[in-house]
Design a protein around this motif. Sequence first.
Motif, PDB file in Angstrom:
ATOM      1  N   GLY A  80      32.645   8.422  29.712  1.00 17.60           N
ATOM      2  CA  GLY A  80      33.708   8.075  30.637  1.00 17.60           C
ATOM      3  C   GLY A  80      34.955   7.668  29.887  1.00 17.60           C
ATOM      4  N   LEU A  81      36.104   7.830  30.540  1.00 18.42           N
ATOM      5  CA  LEU A  81      37.390   7.446  29.970  1.00 18.42           C
ATOM      6  C   LEU A  81      38.134   6.641  31.035  1.00 18.42           C
ATOM      7  N   TYR A  82      38.678   5.497  30.658  1.00 22.12           N
ATOM      8  CA  TYR A  82      39.279   4.613  31.653  1.00 22.12           C
ATOM      9  C   TYR A  82      40.398   3.770  31.040  1.00 22.12           C
ATOM     10  N   SER A  83      41.134   3.098  31.908  1.00 18.61           N
ATOM     11  CA  SER A  83      42.106   2.075  31.515  1.00 18.61           C
ATOM     12  C   SER A  83      41.884   0.862  32.401  1.00 18.61           C
ATOM     13  N   LYS A  84      42.341  -0.312  31.936  1.00 23.19           N
ATOM     14  CA  LYS A  84      42.213  -1.507  32.770  1.00 23.19           C
ATOM     15  C   LYS A  84      43.362  -2.459  32.497  1.00 23.19           C
ATOM     16  N   VAL A  85      43.676  -3.271  33.514  1.00 19.14           N
ATOM     17  CA  VAL A  85      44.740  -4.260  33.417  1.00 19.14           C
ATOM     18  C   VAL A  85      44.249  -5.555  34.048  1.00 19.14           C
ATOM     19  N   GLY A  86      44.386  -6.656  33.330  1.00 19.26           N
ATOM     20  CA  GLY A  86      44.021  -7.966  33.848  1.00 19.26           C
ATOM     21  C   GLY A  86      45.170  -8.948  33.670  1.00 19.26           C
ATOM     22  N   ILE A  87      45.449  -9.767  34.687  1.00 21.82           N
ATOM     23  CA  ILE A  87      46.525 -10.761  34.633  1.00 21.82           C
ATOM     24  C   ILE A  87      45.982 -12.086  35.163  1.00 21.82           C
ATOM     25  N   GLY A  88      46.177 -13.150  34.404  1.00 25.23           N
ATOM     26  CA  GLY A  88      45.660 -14.443  34.844  1.00 25.23           C
ATOM     27  C   GLY A  88      46.184 -15.583  33.996  1.00 25.23           C
ATOM     28  N   ALA A  89      45.296 -16.510  33.627  1.00 24.87           N
ATOM     29  CA  ALA A  89      45.718 -17.711  32.905  1.00 24.87           C
ATOM     30  C   ALA A  89      44.700 -18.084  31.838  1.00 24.87           C
ATOM     31  N   SER A  90      45.184 -18.772  30.812  1.00 24.40           N
ATOM     32  CA  SER A  90      44.336 -19.318  29.746  1.00 24.40           C
ATOM     33  C   SER A  90      44.462 -20.831  29.721  1.00 24.40           C
ATOM     34  N   PHE A  91      43.332 -21.501  29.533  1.00 21.33           N
ATOM     35  CA  PHE A  91      43.293 -22.952  29.396  1.00 21.33           C
ATOM     36  C   PHE A  91      43.022 -23.265  27.930  1.00 21.33           C
ATOM     37  N   GLY A 105      33.924 -40.416  15.166  1.00 27.07           N
ATOM     38  CA  GLY A 105      33.921 -40.149  16.602  1.00 27.07           C
ATOM     39  C   GLY A 105      35.122 -40.660  17.356  1.00 27.07           C
ATOM     40  N   ASP A 106      35.969 -41.472  16.704  1.00 31.72           N
ATOM     41  CA  ASP A 106      37.163 -41.987  17.378  1.00 31.72           C
ATOM     42  C   ASP A 106      38.119 -40.847  17.709  1.00 31.72           C
ATOM     43  N   LYS A 107      38.640 -40.878  18.930  1.00 27.02           N
ATOM     44  CA  LYS A 107      39.533 -39.816  19.389  1.00 27.02           C
ATOM     45  C   LYS A 107      40.949 -40.046  18.875  1.00 27.02           C
ATOM     46  N   LEU A 108      41.520 -39.007  18.283  1.00 29.95           N
ATOM     47  CA  LEU A 108      42.906 -39.060  17.831  1.00 29.95           C
ATOM     48  C   LEU A 108      43.853 -38.451  18.870  1.00 29.95           C
ATOM     49  N   TYR A 109      43.397 -37.362  19.516  1.00 31.70           N
ATOM     50  CA  TYR A 109      44.246 -36.690  20.510  1.00 31.70           C
ATOM     51  C   TYR A 109      43.375 -35.809  21.394  1.00 31.70           C
ATOM     52  N   SER A 110      43.766 -35.695  22.668  1.00 28.12           N
ATOM     53  CA  SER A 110      43.095 -34.799  23.602  1.00 28.12           C
ATOM     54  C   SER A 110      44.124 -34.292  24.609  1.00 28.12           C
ATOM     55  N   GLY A 111      44.187 -32.975  24.789  1.00 31.46           N
ATOM     56  CA  GLY A 111      45.158 -32.417  25.725  1.00 31.46           C
ATOM     57  C   GLY A 111      44.806 -30.989  26.094  1.00 31.46           C
ATOM     58  N   THR A 112      45.299 -30.540  27.237  1.00 35.50           N
ATOM     59  CA  THR A 112      45.052 -29.185  27.722  1.00 35.50           C
ATOM     60  C   THR A 112      46.354 -28.553  28.176  1.00 35.50           C
ATOM     61  N   ASP A 113      46.616 -27.340  27.706  1.00 34.92           N
ATOM     62  CA  ASP A 113      47.768 -26.556  28.147  1.00 34.92           C
ATOM     63  C   ASP A 113      47.282 -25.341  28.925  1.00 34.92           C
ATOM     64  N   VAL A 114      48.053 -24.926  29.919  1.00 33.35           N
ATOM     65  CA  VAL A 114      47.752 -23.728  30.699  1.00 33.35           C
ATOM     66  C   VAL A 114      48.875 -22.726  30.482  1.00 33.35           C
ATOM     67  N   MET A 115      48.520 -21.499  30.176  1.00 29.94           N
ATOM     68  CA  MET A 115      49.521 -20.474  29.922  1.00 29.94           C
ATOM     69  C   MET A 115      49.174 -19.172  30.629  1.00 29.94           C
ATOM     70  N   PHE A 116      50.189 -18.420  30.988  1.00 29.53           N
ATOM     71  CA  PHE A 116      50.006 -17.071  31.520  1.00 29.53           C
ATOM     72  C   PHE A 116      49.381 -16.184  30.447  1.00 29.53           C
ATOM     73  N   ASN A 117      48.476 -15.305  30.853  1.00 34.64           N
ATOM     74  CA  ASN A 117      47.867 -14.403  29.888  1.00 34.64           C
ATOM     75  C   ASN A 117      47.487 -13.090  30.555  1.00 34.64           C
ATOM     76  N   PHE A 118      47.111 -12.113  29.736  1.00 38.40           N
ATOM     77  CA  PHE A 118      46.834 -10.773  30.271  1.00 38.40           C
ATOM     78  C   PHE A 118      45.953  -9.991  29.315  1.00 38.40           C
ATOM     79  N   GLN A 119      45.449  -8.865  29.794  1.00 37.80           N
ATOM     80  CA  GLN A 119      44.783  -7.865  28.962  1.00 37.80           C
ATOM     81  C   GLN A 119      45.167  -6.490  29.491  1.00 37.80           C
ATOM     82  N   VAL A 120      45.694  -5.654  28.615  1.00 36.29           N
ATOM     83  CA  VAL A 120      45.987  -4.262  28.951  1.00 36.29           C
ATOM     84  C   VAL A 120      45.204  -3.389  27.982  1.00 36.29           C
ATOM     85  N   SER A 121      44.152  -2.748  28.475  1.00 41.10           N
ATOM     86  CA  SER A 121      43.393  -1.791  27.663  1.00 41.10           C
ATOM     87  C   SER A 121      43.864  -0.407  28.070  1.00 41.10           C
TER      88      SER A 121
END
Length: 225
Positions: A155-166, A176-192
């Motif tokens: 088979g031969l195909y293409s695909k496109v995905g659009i979403g977000a990355s955490f 074990g002491d915590k120095l820093y903790s944080g989460t960023d959310v960004m737009f992301n995609f996959q084009v095969s």
Amino acid sequence: MMNKFKLLLFLVGFSLFTANASAQKQIDYPTKHDVSVSIGGVTNTRFINAMTEITQVVASATISSIVSGGNATAYYSYKNKTWSVPVSAEYFYHVNRFLSVGAIGAFNCMKQDIYLNVKDKEGKTTSTKDGNLKQYNLSILPAVKFDWLRREHIGLYSKVGIGASFMMERQKENDGDKLYSGTDVMFNFQVSAIGFEAGNLHIRGFAELGLGEQGVAVVGLRYKF
């Protein structure tokens, strides 16, 4: 970036040409569901990480006093960056013979060693590994897939995905002491732009070329049912 865009256009054009040339040999897949797992390389999150700075933790005056008795200054530095192999999983449902809809889940991880550096009054610096940094990147991408070529064994195909990355960053000391903790959310995609699969009507290996969070090159195994 322009060269990558030209490559994607070429691959899409090649896919359309191949599908058109083999149109009389197409079949309808007897299956409706596709599940796959894969590995890739050169993901968007890795590229973005290379272009931006991590959250730099500054050693406090208290730390400086403890490690040096107040006679020197202390600061953190980051070394030995390593990346895990990007892994992903997909599910697609065949709406018709040509179009499938579904989603892509992708994951990779980056690690670095954190060093505590102590600089004395004479300017001499000593470094000790004091902890580690981990960045976990989880992406969810709703996606569509287009089957250009459908045969019994290939088979031969293409695909496109659009979403977000955490992008979840955690920095800890060895105790074990915590120095820093944080989460960023960004737009992301996959084009095969082009994907090739081979096997039987239920189990196929596949390879893809494109751009995005799964990687520039992707290889994996697909189960159709």
